[in-house]
Design a protein around this motif. Structure first.
Motif, PDB file in Angstrom:
ATOM      1  N   GLN A  44       4.968  -6.691  -8.435  1.00 43.56           N
ATOM      2  CA  GLN A  44       6.055  -7.425  -7.799  1.00 43.56           C
ATOM      3  C   GLN A  44       6.237  -8.812  -8.402  1.00 43.56           C
ATOM      4  OE1 GLN A  44       4.349  -7.117  -3.890  1.00 43.56           O
ATOM      5  NE2 GLN A  44       5.965  -5.712  -3.224  1.00 43.56           N
ATOM      6  N   MET A  45       5.169  -9.414  -8.883  1.00 44.06           N
ATOM      7  CA  MET A  45       5.204 -10.786  -9.373  1.00 44.06           C
ATOM      8  C   MET A  45       5.488 -10.885 -10.873  1.00 44.06           C
ATOM      9  SD  MET A  45       4.638 -12.539  -6.633  1.00 44.06           S
ATOM     10  CE  MET A  45       4.304 -14.161  -7.294  1.00 44.06           C
ATOM     11  N   PHE A  46       5.469  -9.775 -11.586  1.00 41.24           N
ATOM     12  CA  PHE A  46       5.509  -9.792 -13.047  1.00 41.24           C
ATOM     13  C   PHE A  46       6.705 -10.569 -13.609  1.00 41.24           C
ATOM     14  CE2 PHE A  46       6.537  -8.071 -17.222  1.00 41.24           C
ATOM     15  CZ  PHE A  46       5.328  -8.242 -17.871  1.00 41.24           C
ATOM     16  N   GLU A  47       7.901 -10.291 -13.146  1.00 41.52           N
ATOM     17  CA  GLU A  47       9.085 -10.969 -13.693  1.00 41.52           C
ATOM     18  C   GLU A  47       9.044 -12.473 -13.418  1.00 41.52           C
ATOM     19  OE1 GLU A  47      11.282  -9.826 -15.828  1.00 41.52           O
ATOM     20  OE2 GLU A  47      10.300  -7.876 -15.783  1.00 41.52           O
ATOM     21  N   LEU A  48       8.511 -12.876 -12.259  1.00 43.21           N
ATOM     22  CA  LEU A  48       8.334 -14.299 -11.978  1.00 43.21           C
ATOM     23  C   LEU A  48       7.368 -14.915 -12.984  1.00 43.21           C
ATOM     24  CD1 LEU A  48       8.613 -16.889 -10.235  1.00 43.21           C
ATOM     25  CD2 LEU A  48       6.700 -16.010  -8.888  1.00 43.21           C
ATOM     26  N   PHE A  49       6.293 -14.212 -13.287  1.00 46.45           N
ATOM     27  CA  PHE A  49       5.316 -14.711 -14.257  1.00 46.45           C
ATOM     28  C   PHE A  49       5.962 -14.926 -15.628  1.00 46.45           C
ATOM     29  CE2 PHE A  49       1.758 -12.282 -11.871  1.00 46.45           C
ATOM     30  CZ  PHE A  49       1.712 -13.263 -10.898  1.00 46.45           C
ATOM     31  N   VAL A  50       6.753 -13.974 -16.070  1.00 46.94           N
ATOM     32  CA  VAL A  50       7.429 -14.081 -17.363  1.00 46.94           C
ATOM     33  C   VAL A  50       8.368 -15.285 -17.353  1.00 46.94           C
ATOM     34  CG1 VAL A  50       9.087 -12.959 -18.923  1.00 46.94           C
ATOM     35  CG2 VAL A  50       7.204 -11.634 -17.919  1.00 46.94           C
ATOM     36  N   GLU A  51       9.106 -15.451 -16.266  1.00 50.80           N
ATOM     37  CA  GLU A  51      10.030 -16.583 -16.158  1.00 50.80           C
ATOM     38  C   GLU A  51       9.280 -17.915 -16.165  1.00 50.80           C
ATOM     39  OE1 GLU A  51      13.744 -18.318 -16.091  1.00 50.80           O
ATOM     40  OE2 GLU A  51      13.245 -16.205 -16.369  1.00 50.80           O
ATOM     41  N   LEU A  52       8.167 -17.996 -15.448  1.00 48.22           N
ATOM     42  CA  LEU A  52       7.350 -19.212 -15.456  1.00 48.22           C
ATOM     43  C   LEU A  52       6.874 -19.540 -16.866  1.00 48.22           C
ATOM     44  CD1 LEU A  52       5.129 -18.907 -12.252  1.00 48.22           C
ATOM     45  CD2 LEU A  52       6.724 -20.752 -12.789  1.00 48.22           C
ATOM     46  N   CYS A  53       6.396 -18.543 -17.583  1.00 51.18           N
ATOM     47  CA  CYS A  53       5.935 -18.761 -18.963  1.00 51.18           C
ATOM     48  C   CYS A  53       7.055 -19.291 -19.842  1.00 51.18           C
ATOM     49  CB  CYS A  53       5.396 -17.468 -19.553  1.00 51.18           C
ATOM     50  SG  CYS A  53       3.808 -17.004 -18.913  1.00 51.18           S
ATOM     51  N   ASN A  54       8.225 -18.699 -19.710  1.00 50.30           N
ATOM     52  CA  ASN A  54       9.358 -19.117 -20.539  1.00 50.30           C
ATOM     53  C   ASN A  54       9.806 -20.538 -20.213  1.00 50.30           C
ATOM     54  OD1 ASN A  54       9.480 -16.733 -21.986  1.00 50.30           O
ATOM     55  ND2 ASN A  54      10.894 -15.779 -20.554  1.00 50.30           N
ATOM     56  N   ARG A  55       9.864 -20.880 -18.957  1.00 52.34           N
ATOM     57  CA  ARG A  55      10.350 -22.208 -18.562  1.00 52.34           C
ATOM     58  C   ARG A  55       9.313 -23.307 -18.821  1.00 52.34           C
ATOM     59  NH1 ARG A  55      15.154 -22.455 -15.332  1.00 52.34           N
ATOM     60  NH2 ARG A  55      15.927 -20.357 -15.029  1.00 52.34           N
ATOM     61  N   LEU A  56       8.049 -23.014 -18.532  1.00 54.15           N
ATOM     62  CA  LEU A  56       7.002 -24.022 -18.706  1.00 54.15           C
ATOM     63  C   LEU A  56       6.487 -24.110 -20.141  1.00 54.15           C
ATOM     64  CD1 LEU A  56       4.880 -23.296 -15.498  1.00 54.15           C
ATOM     65  CD2 LEU A  56       6.487 -25.184 -15.849  1.00 54.15           C
ATOM     66  N   ARG A  57       6.701 -23.026 -20.906  1.00 51.11           N
ATOM     67  CA  ARG A  57       6.124 -22.883 -22.251  1.00 51.11           C
ATOM     68  C   ARG A  57       4.596 -22.955 -22.178  1.00 51.11           C
ATOM     69  NH1 ARG A  57      10.334 -26.112 -26.177  1.00 51.11           N
ATOM     70  NH2 ARG A  57      12.087 -24.814 -25.637  1.00 51.11           N
ATOM     71  N   SER A 115       0.853  -1.186   0.000  1.00 41.55           N
ATOM     72  CA  SER A 115       0.000   0.000   0.000  1.00 41.55           C
ATOM     73  C   SER A 115       0.891   1.239   0.000  1.00 41.55           C
ATOM     74  CB  SER A 115      -0.909  -0.003   1.220  1.00 41.55           C
ATOM     75  OG  SER A 115      -1.776   1.099   1.185  1.00 41.55           O
ATOM     76  N   PRO A 116       0.903   1.977  -1.080  1.00 43.75           N
ATOM     77  CA  PRO A 116       0.116   1.805  -2.297  1.00 43.75           C
ATOM     78  C   PRO A 116       0.659   0.644  -3.131  1.00 43.75           C
ATOM     79  CG  PRO A 116       1.647   3.616  -2.598  1.00 43.75           C
ATOM     80  CD  PRO A 116       1.792   3.147  -1.171  1.00 43.75           C
ATOM     81  N   PRO A 117      -0.131   0.178  -4.109  1.00 42.01           N
ATOM     82  CA  PRO A 117       0.348  -0.906  -4.978  1.00 42.01           C
ATOM     83  C   PRO A 117       1.655  -0.518  -5.671  1.00 42.01           C
ATOM     84  CG  PRO A 117      -1.977  -0.494  -5.335  1.00 42.01           C
ATOM     85  CD  PRO A 117      -1.490   0.603  -4.439  1.00 42.01           C
ATOM     86  N   SER A 118       2.441  -1.513  -6.041  1.00 40.99           N
ATOM     87  CA  SER A 118       3.739  -1.259  -6.677  1.00 40.99           C
ATOM     88  C   SER A 118       3.599  -0.910  -8.161  1.00 40.99           C
ATOM     89  CB  SER A 118       4.645  -2.487  -6.526  1.00 40.99           C
ATOM     90  OG  SER A 118       4.166  -3.559  -7.321  1.00 40.99           O
ATOM     91  N   SER A 169      -2.971 -17.563  -8.993  1.00 40.07           N
ATOM     92  CA  SER A 169      -3.477 -16.650  -7.974  1.00 40.07           C
ATOM     93  C   SER A 169      -2.358 -16.386  -6.976  1.00 40.07           C
ATOM     94  CB  SER A 169      -4.689 -17.265  -7.265  1.00 40.07           C
ATOM     95  OG  SER A 169      -5.123 -16.410  -6.230  1.00 40.07           O
ATOM     96  N   HIS A 170      -1.756 -15.218  -7.075  1.00 40.78           N
ATOM     97  CA  HIS A 170      -0.656 -14.903  -6.159  1.00 40.78           C
ATOM     98  C   HIS A 170      -1.211 -14.615  -4.773  1.00 40.78           C
ATOM     99  CE1 HIS A 170      -1.497 -10.582  -5.976  1.00 40.78           C
ATOM    100  NE2 HIS A 170      -1.734 -10.647  -7.276  1.00 40.78           N
ATOM    101  N   GLY A 171      -0.370 -14.716  -3.765  1.00 43.48           N
ATOM    102  CA  GLY A 171      -0.784 -14.413  -2.395  1.00 43.48           C
ATOM    103  C   GLY A 171      -1.092 -12.936  -2.238  1.00 43.48           C
ATOM    104  N   ASN A 172      -1.872 -12.604  -1.234  1.00 42.45           N
ATOM    105  CA  ASN A 172      -2.232 -11.201  -1.094  1.00 42.45           C
ATOM    106  C   ASN A 172      -1.212 -10.390  -0.306  1.00 42.45           C
ATOM    107  OD1 ASN A 172      -3.629 -13.092   0.478  1.00 42.45           O
ATOM    108  ND2 ASN A 172      -5.039 -11.610   1.281  1.00 42.45           N
ATOM    109  N   ALA A 173      -0.005 -10.913  -0.107  1.00 36.35           N
ATOM    110  CA  ALA A 173       1.076 -10.100   0.445  1.00 36.35           C
ATOM    111  C   ALA A 173       1.959  -9.580  -0.687  1.00 36.35           C
ATOM    112  CB  ALA A 173       1.903 -10.910   1.439  1.00 36.35           C
ATOM    113  N   ALA A 174       1.506  -9.756  -1.925  1.00 32.89           N
ATOM    114  CA  ALA A 174       2.240  -9.282  -3.096  1.00 32.89           C
ATOM    115  C   ALA A 174       1.226  -8.713  -4.084  1.00 32.89           C
ATOM    116  CB  ALA A 174       2.999 -10.437  -3.741  1.00 32.89           C
ATOM    117  N   ASP A 175       1.718  -8.117  -5.156  1.00 34.66           N
ATOM    118  CA  ASP A 175       0.811  -7.642  -6.199  1.00 34.66           C
ATOM    119  C   ASP A 175       1.411  -7.942  -7.564  1.00 34.66           C
ATOM    120  OD1 ASP A 175       2.561  -5.519  -6.884  1.00 34.66           O
ATOM    121  OD2 ASP A 175       1.467  -4.068  -5.696  1.00 34.66           O
ATOM    122  N   LEU A 176       0.662  -7.637  -8.614  1.00 32.73           N
ATOM    123  CA  LEU A 176       1.078  -7.981  -9.974  1.00 32.73           C
ATOM    124  C   LEU A 176       2.407  -7.337 -10.361  1.00 32.73           C
ATOM    125  CD1 LEU A 176      -2.328  -7.711 -11.858  1.00 32.73           C
ATOM    126  CD2 LEU A 176      -1.130  -9.792 -11.169  1.00 32.73           C
TER     127      LEU A 176
END
Length: 128
Positions: free
Chosen positions: A84-97, A18-21, A75-82
């Motif tokens: 903060q999680m964005f780079e992890l999401f991109v990495e997951l997409c790349n690794r998992l295809r 708070s405020p969102p990142s 569904s990310h945990g509510n101690a984070a926001d989109l």
């Protein structure tokens, strides 16, 4: 006593930034396409605003992999926001295809979790 303990634990364990990142901005040069200026812009990433059945607006990020055979609804945990999680999401997409769709939990996540999931699955059904 258990109710008090869980209430206190919830206040310390589940606190979104708070405020969102991040902010969501319309790019007028791309027909009003939404983007998050705090993260790198990438091809194959859609930023969406979803309206739940209760009329709450939530933000979602849909990251598409060109060789995807599945889509992960994350569904990310509510101690984070989109933001903060964005780079992890991109990495997951790349690794998992896989494609990945994640949504914000900026409203009372516990009470509205299934509404958020429903909004996310509606996007997947209509866009895939």
């Amino acid at each position: 006593m258990g109710g008090v303990t869980s209430s206190i634990a919830a206040k310390f364990a589940f606190f979104p930034p708070s405020p969102p990142s991040y902010r969501v901005v319309e790019d007028e040069s791309r027909g009003g396409q939404l983007y998050i200026p705090e993260v790198p812009r990438r091809d194959g990433v859609d930023v969406l605003k979803l309206r739940t059945r209760r009329g709450n607006d939530i933000v979602a990020v849909h990251i598409k992999h060109p060789k995807a055979s599945a889509t992960l609804l994350y569904s990310h945990g509510n101690a984070a926001d989109l933001g903060q999680m964005f780079e992890l999401f991109v990495e997951l997409c790349n690794r998992l295809r896989w494609n990945l769709l994640s949504f914000s939990c900026l409203i009372d996540a516990e009470a509205n979790f299934m509404l958020n999931v429903h909004g996310g699955t509606e996007i997947l059904v209509t866009s895939e």
